[in-house]
Design a protein around this motif. Structure first.
Motif, PDB file in Angstrom:
ATOM      1  N   ASP A 153       0.991  -1.363  -0.025  1.00  0.00           N
ATOM      2  CA  ASP A 153      -0.115  -0.137   0.105  1.00  0.00           C
ATOM      3  C   ASP A 153       0.902   1.204  -0.181  1.00  0.00           C
ATOM      4  O   ASP A 153       0.411   2.231  -0.720  1.00  0.00           O
ATOM      5  CB  ASP A 153      -0.922   0.269   1.069  1.00  0.00           C
ATOM      6  N   GLN A 154       2.151   1.256   0.578  1.00  0.00           N
ATOM      7  CA  GLN A 154       2.883   2.461   0.923  1.00  0.00           C
ATOM      8  C   GLN A 154       3.501   2.519  -0.654  1.00  0.00           C
ATOM      9  O   GLN A 154       3.816   3.483  -0.758  1.00  0.00           O
ATOM     10  CB  GLN A 154       3.670   2.228   2.056  1.00  0.00           C
ATOM     11  N   ALA A 155       3.812   1.424  -1.011  1.00  0.00           N
ATOM     12  CA  ALA A 155       4.800   1.582  -2.528  1.00  0.00           C
ATOM     13  C   ALA A 155       3.791   2.163  -3.477  1.00  0.00           C
ATOM     14  O   ALA A 155       4.021   2.897  -4.281  1.00  0.00           O
ATOM     15  CB  ALA A 155       5.245   0.302  -2.569  1.00  0.00           C
ATOM     16  N   ALA A 156       2.420   1.644  -3.294  1.00  0.00           N
ATOM     17  CA  ALA A 156       1.475   2.205  -4.456  1.00  0.00           C
ATOM     18  C   ALA A 156       1.203   3.439  -4.382  1.00  0.00           C
ATOM     19  O   ALA A 156       0.572   4.245  -5.450  1.00  0.00           O
ATOM     20  CB  ALA A 156       0.146   1.183  -4.458  1.00  0.00           C
ATOM     21  N   SER A 157       1.034   4.121  -2.948  1.00  0.00           N
ATOM     22  CA  SER A 157       0.679   5.388  -2.836  1.00  0.00           C
ATOM     23  C   SER A 157       1.607   6.311  -3.231  1.00  0.00           C
ATOM     24  O   SER A 157       2.752   6.266  -3.400  1.00  0.00           O
ATOM     25  CB  SER A 157       0.110   5.683  -1.425  1.00  0.00           C
TER      26      SER A 157
END
Length: 137
Positions: A133-137
Motif C-alpha cells: 500500500d505504501q509503495a502504491a501511494s
C-alpha cells in the motif's frame, strides 16, 4: 617502488570505498515534506510491524519457530533441540507467545508450545499489504 605502488593502491581503495554523499542539505523539500507526513501518519503501524520484525529478526527465535512448526514441544525439549538453557529458552518462548506467535498449554509441571501458524501468516500478510500500500501511494 613496490611500497609506493601499494600506498597508491591503498589510498585509491580508501577513496573509492567511501559512501557517496549529497553536497546539499535537501534537493526536493516538497517531496521530503510529503513523505515525512505519510510516515508520521503511519507511525502506529510502523511501530507495530517493527515489534514483529524485531521478534522475527532474532536467530534464536526463528530457530524456535522452525522447531515448533511441525509439532508441539515442551520447554526442556526445545532447549535440547537448540542447545540452550531452559531459562533462556523459556524467555524466548515467552516473547514469542506474548506476541501471539505460539500456543501454550500446561500439563502438570510441563509447559508445551506449538507454532500458531495462522497468526504468523496473518502478521506477515499484513506487513506485506502495508508495504505494498505504501509503495502504491
Amino acid at each position: 617502488m613496490t611500497t609506493l605502488f601499494f600506498v597508491i593502491i591503498f589510498k585509491t581503495m580508501r577513496k573509492s570505498s567511501a559512501a557517496p554523499r549529497c553536497r546539499i542539505r535537501c534537493f526536493e523539500p516538497e517531496k521530503v515534506a510529503g513523505i515525512r507526513d505519510r510516515i508520521t501518519k503511519e507511525e502506529a503501524r510502523i511501530a507495530q510491524f517493527a515489534r514483529v520484525f524485531e521478534i522475527l529478526g532474532n536467530r534464536t527465535r526463528l530457530r524456535i519457530l522452525l522447531a515448533l512448526a511441525h509439532e508441539e514441544l515442551c520447554v526442556c525439549d526445545v532447549a535440547q533441540v537448540l542447545g540452550l538453557s531452559i531459562a533462556g529458552t523459556s524467555h524466548q518462548l515467552r516473547a514469542l507467545h506474548d506476541r501471539g506467535l505460539l500456543h501454550m498449554r500446561n500439563d502438570g509441571k510441563m509447559v508445551y508450545y506449538q507454532l500458531s501458524a495462522d497468526t504468523l501468516c496473518q502478521i506477515l500478510q499484513e506487513g506485506r499489504v502495508f508495504l505494498e500500500d505504501q509503495a502504491a501511494s
